[in-house]
Design an enzyme around this catalytic site. Structure first.
Site, PDB file in Angstrom:
ATOM      1  N   ALA A  13       5.188   9.503   5.991  1.00  0.00           N
ATOM      2  CA  ALA A  13       5.615  11.034   6.549  1.00  0.00           C
ATOM      3  C   ALA A  13       6.284  11.866   5.514  1.00  0.00           C
ATOM      4  CB  ALA A  13       6.534  10.371   7.704  1.00  0.00           C
ATOM      5  N   SER A  14       6.447  11.496   4.350  1.00  0.00           N
ATOM      6  CA  SER A  14       7.368  12.382   3.483  1.00  0.00           C
ATOM      7  C   SER A  14       6.418  13.620   3.165  1.00  0.00           C
ATOM      8  CB  SER A  14       7.948  11.793   2.192  1.00  0.00           C
ATOM      9  OG  SER A  14       6.631  11.355   1.508  1.00  0.00           O
ATOM     10  N   ARG A  15       5.195  13.481   3.186  1.00  0.00           N
ATOM     11  CA  ARG A  15       4.536  14.752   2.554  1.00  0.00           C
ATOM     12  C   ARG A  15       3.105  14.847   3.328  1.00  0.00           C
ATOM     13  NH1 ARG A  15       3.666  12.530  -3.382  1.00  0.00           N
ATOM     14  NH2 ARG A  15       1.834  11.422  -3.188  1.00  0.00           N
ATOM     15  N   THR A  37       7.946   5.556   0.999  1.00  0.00           N
ATOM     16  CA  THR A  37       8.584   5.051  -0.110  1.00  0.00           C
ATOM     17  C   THR A  37      10.000   5.711  -0.540  1.00  0.00           C
ATOM     18  OG1 THR A  37       6.230   4.875  -1.081  1.00  0.00           O
ATOM     19  CG2 THR A  37       7.980   3.991  -2.352  1.00  0.00           C
ATOM     20  N   SER A 139     -10.743   6.954   6.365  1.00  0.00           N
ATOM     21  CA  SER A 139     -11.396   8.079   5.463  1.00  0.00           C
ATOM     22  C   SER A 139     -12.772   8.095   5.512  1.00  0.00           C
ATOM     23  CB  SER A 139     -10.988   7.778   3.966  1.00  0.00           C
ATOM     24  OG  SER A 139     -11.830   8.666   3.008  1.00  0.00           O
ATOM     25  N   TYR A 152     -10.219   1.742  -2.983  1.00  0.00           N
ATOM     26  CA  TYR A 152      -9.832   2.629  -1.795  1.00  0.00           C
ATOM     27  C   TYR A 152     -10.738   2.583  -0.827  1.00  0.00           C
ATOM     28  CZ  TYR A 152      -8.525   7.015   0.330  1.00  0.00           C
ATOM     29  OH  TYR A 152      -7.918   8.089   1.110  1.00  0.00           O
ATOM     30  N   ALA A 153     -12.099   2.712  -1.079  1.00  0.00           N
ATOM     31  CA  ALA A 153     -13.318   2.673  -0.150  1.00  0.00           C
ATOM     32  C   ALA A 153     -13.382   1.451   0.698  1.00  0.00           C
ATOM     33  CB  ALA A 153     -14.595   3.048  -0.694  1.00  0.00           C
ATOM     34  N   ALA A 154     -12.911   0.278   0.054  1.00  0.00           N
ATOM     35  CA  ALA A 154     -12.840  -1.129   0.512  1.00  0.00           C
ATOM     36  C   ALA A 154     -11.701  -1.114   1.607  1.00  0.00           C
ATOM     37  CB  ALA A 154     -12.854  -2.121  -0.466  1.00  0.00           C
ATOM     38  N   LYS A 156     -10.351   1.550   3.059  1.00  0.00           N
ATOM     39  CA  LYS A 156     -10.560   2.311   4.415  1.00  0.00           C
ATOM     40  C   LYS A 156     -11.655   1.884   5.034  1.00  0.00           C
ATOM     41  CE  LYS A 156      -7.392   5.281   3.151  1.00  0.00           C
ATOM     42  NZ  LYS A 156      -6.377   5.380   3.739  1.00  0.00           N
TER      43      LYS A 156
HETATM   44  P1  NAD Z   1      -0.147  11.704   0.197  1.00  0.00           P
HETATM   45  O1  NAD Z   1      -0.338  11.019  -1.170  1.00  0.00           O
HETATM   46  O2  NAD Z   1       0.239  13.494   0.203  1.00  0.00           O
HETATM   47  O3  NAD Z   1       0.912  11.225   1.122  1.00  0.00           O
HETATM   48  C1  NAD Z   1       1.055   9.613   0.959  1.00  0.00           C
HETATM   49  C2  NAD Z   1       2.389   9.291   1.829  1.00  0.00           C
HETATM   50  O4  NAD Z   1       2.073   7.834   1.931  1.00  0.00           O
HETATM   51  C3  NAD Z   1       3.722   9.469   1.356  1.00  0.00           C
HETATM   52  O5  NAD Z   1       4.500   9.970   2.320  1.00  0.00           O
HETATM   53  C4  NAD Z   1       3.886   8.406   0.420  1.00  0.00           C
HETATM   54  O6  NAD Z   1       5.546   8.249   0.187  1.00  0.00           O
HETATM   55  C5  NAD Z   1       3.575   7.315   1.328  1.00  0.00           C
HETATM   56  N1  NAD Z   1       3.159   6.006   0.757  1.00  0.00           N
HETATM   57  C6  NAD Z   1       2.614   5.785  -0.424  1.00  0.00           C
HETATM   58  N2  NAD Z   1       2.860   4.669  -0.729  1.00  0.00           N
HETATM   59  C7  NAD Z   1       3.827   3.921   0.084  1.00  0.00           C
HETATM   60  C8  NAD Z   1       4.092   2.665   0.060  1.00  0.00           C
HETATM   61  N3  NAD Z   1       3.968   1.671  -0.466  1.00  0.00           N
HETATM   62  N4  NAD Z   1       5.375   2.494   1.232  1.00  0.00           N
HETATM   63  C9  NAD Z   1       5.414   3.496   1.985  1.00  0.00           C
HETATM   64  N5  NAD Z   1       4.854   4.990   1.809  1.00  0.00           N
HETATM   65  C10 NAD Z   1       3.919   4.948   0.999  1.00  0.00           C
HETATM   66  O7  NAD Z   1      -1.328  11.600   1.085  1.00  0.00           O
HETATM   67  P2  NAD Z   1      -2.210  12.466   2.130  1.00  0.00           P
HETATM   68  O8  NAD Z   1      -3.339  13.323   1.397  1.00  0.00           O
HETATM   69  O9  NAD Z   1      -1.245  12.919   2.845  1.00  0.00           O
HETATM   70  O10 NAD Z   1      -2.851  11.012   2.810  1.00  0.00           O
HETATM   71  C11 NAD Z   1      -2.385  10.343   3.857  1.00  0.00           C
HETATM   72  C12 NAD Z   1      -3.314   9.511   4.330  1.00  0.00           C
HETATM   73  O11 NAD Z   1      -4.603   9.979   4.626  1.00  0.00           O
HETATM   74  C13 NAD Z   1      -3.650   8.376   3.210  1.00  0.00           C
HETATM   75  O12 NAD Z   1      -3.969   6.985   4.005  1.00  0.00           O
HETATM   76  C14 NAD Z   1      -4.937   8.861   2.624  1.00  0.00           C
HETATM   77  O13 NAD Z   1      -5.457   7.748   2.166  1.00  0.00           O
HETATM   78  C15 NAD Z   1      -5.746   9.222   3.961  1.00  0.00           C
HETATM   79  N6  NAD Z   1      -6.652  10.309   3.610  1.00  0.00           N
HETATM   80  C16 NAD Z   1      -6.383  11.380   2.671  1.00  0.00           C
HETATM   81  C17 NAD Z   1      -7.556  12.364   2.214  1.00  0.00           C
HETATM   82  C18 NAD Z   1      -7.342  13.643   1.753  1.00  0.00           C
HETATM   83  O14 NAD Z   1      -8.276  14.345   1.320  1.00  0.00           O
HETATM   84  N7  NAD Z   1      -5.844  13.935   1.293  1.00  0.00           N
HETATM   85  C19 NAD Z   1      -8.729  12.170   2.906  1.00  0.00           C
HETATM   86  C20 NAD Z   1      -8.999  11.045   3.753  1.00  0.00           C
HETATM   87  C21 NAD Z   1      -7.968  10.035   3.972  1.00  0.00           C
END
Ligand code: NAD
Length: 244
Positions: A13-15, A37, A139, A152-154, A156
């Protein structure tokens, strides 16, 4: 106020996407427990802005031994969650033949196994209370694969199998489980891509733009809401039509 008096746990939820979901849920009346984290630098401002509706948990979901204990403590503190969004995720990209076992395993630990443990812990409590909505952040890569992202694909794809299985196990107890499959969304995760790679990706998207975290949050809001009361075991693509 679509989520008035609902309590939600949102991981990652941080970003990015998790942050947008947290903000949208709070705007719709929910109280949110955000987990990541590290605490975001602007957490005090965010908590003040949310006027008591945002609680924070700093925890590493990659530490699989402690996941259930941490989540269990939050269930007790909150009195039980109505909504869980398993959104935390990482990438460690490489071609399969160069990928270390460690990098393969780490991505599966955080993206899939931690989501399973979290869903199991929260889901047990939802079943007891005969209500709940779980959303797993998959994803398009989990459906179509992607060269250089086998781990990552595996993970998801695994989340989609987990979603459909959990949905079948919990439907009779009033719990719905769905997945979202975002396409190319602008966030820190995709920010590392070169300008050329981004342009090439946008070219492949029929709606001719990258998605925003808010686009994904809108889908999460729908799946979490009573408007989706008859929807479970589904994967909702939020990809601008990238993969018809
Ligand atoms: P991001 O990297 O901006 O944010 C990831 C978040 O997960 C952060 O808050 C981080 O602190 C948290 N995190 C990572 N590892 C952690 C851990 N070990 N313990 C606790 N928290 C942890 O990513 P995003 O782009 O906002 O993606 C969010 C989700 O959406 C992910 O699951 C990503 O795989 C999925 N996703 C993203 C996209 C894209 O294009 N951005 C596409 C498909 C799926």
């Amino acid at each position: 106020m679509i989520l008035a008096s609902k309590k939600a746990l949102v991981t990652g939820a941080s970003r990015g996407i998790g942050r947008a979901i947290t903000e949208r849920f709070i705007a719709e009346g929910a109280e949110v427990w955000g987990l990541s984290t590290k605490e975001p630098a602007d957490l005090p401002e965010r908590i003040a802005l949310a006027a008591g509706k945002l609680h924070w948990i700093s925890a590493d979901l990659g530490d699989l031994v402690t996941v259930e204990q941490i989540i269990d403590a939050q269930i007790k503190e909150s009195g039980g969650f109505d909504i869980l969004v398993n959104n935390a995720g990482i990438t460690k990209d490489n071609l399969s033949f160069r990928m270390s076992l460690e990098d393969f395993q780490k991505v599966l630990d955080v993206n899939l196994t931690a989501a399973f443990l979290t869903a199991r812990t929260v889901g047990r409590d939802m079943i007891r209370r005969r209500q709940g909505a779980i959303i797993n952040m998959s994803s398009v890569v989990g459906i179509h694969g992607n060269g250089g992202q086998a781990n990552y694909a595996a993970g998801k794809a695994g989340l989609i199998g987990l979603t459909k299985s959990l949905a079948q196990e919990t439907a009779s107890r009033g719990v719905r489980v769905n997945a979202i499959a975002p396409g190319f969304i602008m966030s820190d995760m995709t920010g590392a891509l070169s300008e050329a790679a981004r342009t090439a990706l946008v070219e492949r998207i029929p709606l001719k733009r990258a998605g925003t975290p808010e686009d994904v949050a809108a889908a999460a809001l729908f799946l979490a809401s009573d408007g989706a009361a008859y929807i479970t075991g589904q994967v909702l693509a939020v990809d601008g039509g990238m993969f018809f």
